[in-house]
Design a protein around this motif. Structure first.
Motif, PDB file in Angstrom:
ATOM      1  N   ARG A 149      -4.321   6.623  -5.346  1.00 57.75           N
ATOM      2  CA  ARG A 149      -4.926   7.797  -5.963  1.00 57.75           C
ATOM      3  C   ARG A 149      -6.438   7.610  -6.082  1.00 57.75           C
ATOM      4  O   ARG A 149      -7.212   8.546  -5.897  1.00 57.75           O
ATOM      5  CB  ARG A 149      -4.328   8.001  -7.351  1.00 57.75           C
ATOM      6  CG  ARG A 149      -4.502   9.404  -7.886  1.00 57.75           C
ATOM      7  CD  ARG A 149      -3.966   9.478  -9.279  1.00 57.75           C
ATOM      8  NE  ARG A 149      -2.544   9.147  -9.331  1.00 57.75           N
ATOM      9  CZ  ARG A 149      -1.652   9.864 -10.001  1.00 57.75           C
ATOM     10  NH1 ARG A 149      -2.011  10.934 -10.641  1.00 57.75           N
ATOM     11  NH2 ARG A 149      -0.404   9.501 -10.055  1.00 57.75           N
ATOM     12  N   VAL A 150      -6.847   6.378  -6.365  1.00 58.05           N
ATOM     13  CA  VAL A 150      -8.283   6.088  -6.436  1.00 58.05           C
ATOM     14  C   VAL A 150      -8.901   6.269  -5.044  1.00 58.05           C
ATOM     15  O   VAL A 150      -9.992   6.805  -4.889  1.00 58.05           O
ATOM     16  CB  VAL A 150      -8.509   4.649  -6.964  1.00 58.05           C
ATOM     17  CG1 VAL A 150      -9.970   4.244  -6.884  1.00 58.05           C
ATOM     18  CG2 VAL A 150      -8.000   4.527  -8.401  1.00 58.05           C
ATOM     19  N   GLN A 151      -8.140   5.853  -4.018  1.00 61.23           N
ATOM     20  CA  GLN A 151      -8.637   5.906  -2.635  1.00 61.23           C
ATOM     21  C   GLN A 151      -8.592   7.316  -2.052  1.00 61.23           C
ATOM     22  O   GLN A 151      -9.425   7.669  -1.223  1.00 61.23           O
ATOM     23  CB  GLN A 151      -7.737   4.999  -1.801  1.00 61.23           C
ATOM     24  CG  GLN A 151      -8.415   4.243  -0.708  1.00 61.23           C
ATOM     25  CD  GLN A 151      -7.398   3.259  -0.116  1.00 61.23           C
ATOM     26  OE1 GLN A 151      -6.630   2.616  -0.845  1.00 61.23           O
ATOM     27  NE2 GLN A 151      -7.365   3.161   1.197  1.00 61.23           N
ATOM     28  N   PHE A 152      -7.589   8.121  -2.443  1.00 62.84           N
ATOM     29  CA  PHE A 152      -7.419   9.467  -1.873  1.00 62.84           C
ATOM     30  C   PHE A 152      -7.412  10.502  -3.002  1.00 62.84           C
ATOM     31  O   PHE A 152      -6.367  11.052  -3.347  1.00 62.84           O
ATOM     32  CB  PHE A 152      -6.097   9.560  -1.101  1.00 62.84           C
ATOM     33  CG  PHE A 152      -5.975   8.607   0.054  1.00 62.84           C
ATOM     34  CD1 PHE A 152      -6.606   8.869   1.268  1.00 62.84           C
ATOM     35  CD2 PHE A 152      -5.232   7.433  -0.059  1.00 62.84           C
ATOM     36  CE1 PHE A 152      -6.501   7.985   2.341  1.00 62.84           C
ATOM     37  CE2 PHE A 152      -5.121   6.544   0.994  1.00 62.84           C
ATOM     38  CZ  PHE A 152      -5.759   6.818   2.207  1.00 62.84           C
ATOM     39  N   PRO A 153      -8.596  10.811  -3.561  1.00 64.67           N
ATOM     40  CA  PRO A 153      -8.621  11.706  -4.722  1.00 64.67           C
ATOM     41  C   PRO A 153      -8.142  13.124  -4.413  1.00 64.67           C
ATOM     42  O   PRO A 153      -7.714  13.845  -5.315  1.00 64.67           O
ATOM     43  CB  PRO A 153     -10.100  11.694  -5.147  1.00 64.67           C
ATOM     44  CG  PRO A 153     -10.854  11.058  -4.045  1.00 64.67           C
ATOM     45  CD  PRO A 153      -9.912  10.279  -3.197  1.00 64.67           C
TER      46      PRO A 153
END
Ligand code: 13P
Ligand code: SF4
Length: 342
Positions: A278-282
Motif C-alpha cells: 500500500r505504501v508502494q502503490f498508493p
C-alpha cells in the motif's frame, strides 16, 4: 560473540521530523503520524548503527512497514533474500524474517556473521518435519529425489537434493529429471505444484498456520462485495487458489500489481504484505483479509537495535550439515527465479 557498545536508548530529537519527513509521508497511509514519531528514534538509531557496523539489513515482505520501509537495505521474498545473502559484500547481515531465512543466509555466506533479532521467529512449516522424517521417506521411496521448500531447518535441507521457494518450485521439481519427486513439507504448495507438472509428487502433511486459515468463501466475498481482483500465495488451500486471479510468491505479487494496476485488490496472504505494498502503490485500494504471522511479528525495531548493538543472536550451522544444505540451496540458485507474472 557479544560486544556491548555504550549507547543510550534512542529518544526523540526535533530534527528527526525533518530528517525523516519523506519516510513519514510515505508511511502515512499505513501508520498514524503519532505512531511514526514513536518509531523514528529507533529507525534513526538503527540506521546509524548499521553504518558504524558496516551491516546490511535484509527484510522479508512480511515484516511490518516501519522495518520494511524504515531500516531495510534489501527487501524481498525468501528466494530474493537467499540470493542477496549469497552475493552480499558486507561481513555482517542482519536478517529481519524467520529463523530458516537467517539459517539459509548463513549457509550461503558461511564466512559472514548473520544475526536474527529474535530466536522466537520460527515457522509452522519448518517445524512440521525433521531430518529423521526425510530419511524415513527416502527409505520408503528408494531412489526418489527430495525437493524441500526453503521453509525447513538446515538439518532437513541437508537431507534434501534441492531446495525451492514459491518462486521456482515447479522448475526445481522438473530439474530433478525424475518421474517422481518427494516434495516437502507444504501439502498445499505441493498440490499447487502437482497441478502444473507431469512429475508425480509424494507430499508431506505440513501447512502454514497463517495461510491455511483463508477460505474460498472469504475470497469470493472479496470479489463479489468489493469487486476486487484476487492475488494469493501458493501456501493457501487449493479451494482458495482456485478463486485467485494470480498465484505467486510475495515478490511476484508486487510485480503483478505493477503490471496489472488493478483498481482494487485482495491480497490473500500475510497481513503486513498489504501494508508494505500500500505504501508502494498508493493508487490501488487494498482489501485486507488480515492474518498476521506470529513468528514474523517477533521482529521489532527495539530487538533489531539490540541485535546490532550487542551483535546478538548470531546464527550458527554445524559445518557438516551446512555443507550438504549448501549443495541443495545452490541447486535452487542455479535454477533461479521462474515466475511469470501474467
Ligand atoms: P515467499 O517465498 O513467497 O517469500 O514466502 C515465504 C513464506 O514464508 C510465506 O509464508
Ligand atoms: Fe511460516 Fe507461514 Fe509464517 Fe511464512 S507465514 S513464516 S510459512 S508460519
Amino acid at each position: 560473540m557479544t560486544v556491548l557498545l555504550d549507547l543510550p536508548l534512542p529518544t526523540w530529537r526535533d530534527e528527526l521530523a525533518e530528517e525523516y519527513a519523506e519516510l513519514t509521508e510515505r508511511l502515512a497511509s499505513r501508520i498514524p503520524c503519532l505512531e511514526v514519531s514513536m518509531h523514528l528514534p529507533w529507525i534513526d538509531a538503527i540506521n546509524r548503527l548499521k553504518k558504524q557496523r558496516g551491516a546490511v539489513v535484509m527484510a522479508h515482505s512480511y515484516q511490518s512497514p516501519e522495518i520494511f520501509h524504515g531500516v531495510a537495505d534489501v527487501t524481498g521474498d525468501s528466494l530474493g533474500l537467499a540470493q542477496a545473502a549469497a552475493e552480499c559484500d558486507s561481513g555482517l547481515i542482519l536478517l529481519c524474517g524467520v529463523h530458516f531465512m537467517a539459517e539459509s543466509a548463513k549457509i550461503l555466506a558461511p564466512e559472514k556473521t548473520v544475526l536474527i533479532p529474535s530466536l522466537e521467529a520460527g515457522c509452522s512449516l519448518a517445524s512440521s518435519i525433521t531430518a529423521e522424517d526425510v530419511r524415513l521417506l527416502r527409505r520408503r521411496h528408494p531412489g526418489v529425489p527430495v525437493v524441500s521448500y526453503a521453509n525447513t531447518s538446515a538439518a532437513v535441507k541437508a537431507e534434501s537434493d534441492a531446495i525451492c521457494t514459491s518462486a521456482n518450485a515447479v522448475q526445481v521439481v522438473e530439474s530433478m529429471g525424475a518421474p517422481k519427486v518427494i516434495f516437502l513439507p507444504d501439502q498445499f504448495l505441493g498440490r499447487h505444484v502437482a497441478s502444473q507438472t507431469k512429475v508425480e509428487l509424494v507430499l508431506w502433511k505440513g501447512r502454514c498456520e497463517v495461510h491455511e486459515k483463508f477460505t474460498a468463501s472469504q475470497a469470493r466475498h472479496a470479489r463479489e462485495q468489493f469487486d476486487a481482483r484476487l492475488v494469493a500465495h501458493p501456501e493457501c488451500p487449493p479451494a482458495v487458489l482456485a478463486e485467485a486471479d494470480f498465484v505467486g510468491s510475495t515478490t511476484a505479487m508486487g510485480r503483478w500489481l505493477e503490471q496489472e494496476k488493478p483498481k482494487r485488490v485482495a491480497l490473500i496472504t500475510e497481513c503486513s504484505m498489504a501494508d508494505n505494498l500500500r505504501v508502494q502503490f498508493p493508487a490501488i485500494e487494498f482489501i485486507k483479509p488480515c492474518n498476521l504471522c506470529p513468528h514474523m511479528q517477533q521482529i521489532t525495531l527495539p530487538n533489531i537495535y539490540a541485535a546490532l548493538r550487542d551483535l546478538r543472536h548470531a546464527v550458527d550451522v554445524a559445518e557438516d550439515v551446512a555443507e550438504r544444505a549448501r549443495a541443495a540451496l545452490q541447486r535452487m540458485l542455479a535454477v533461479g527465479r521462474c515466475e511469470a507474472v501474467r
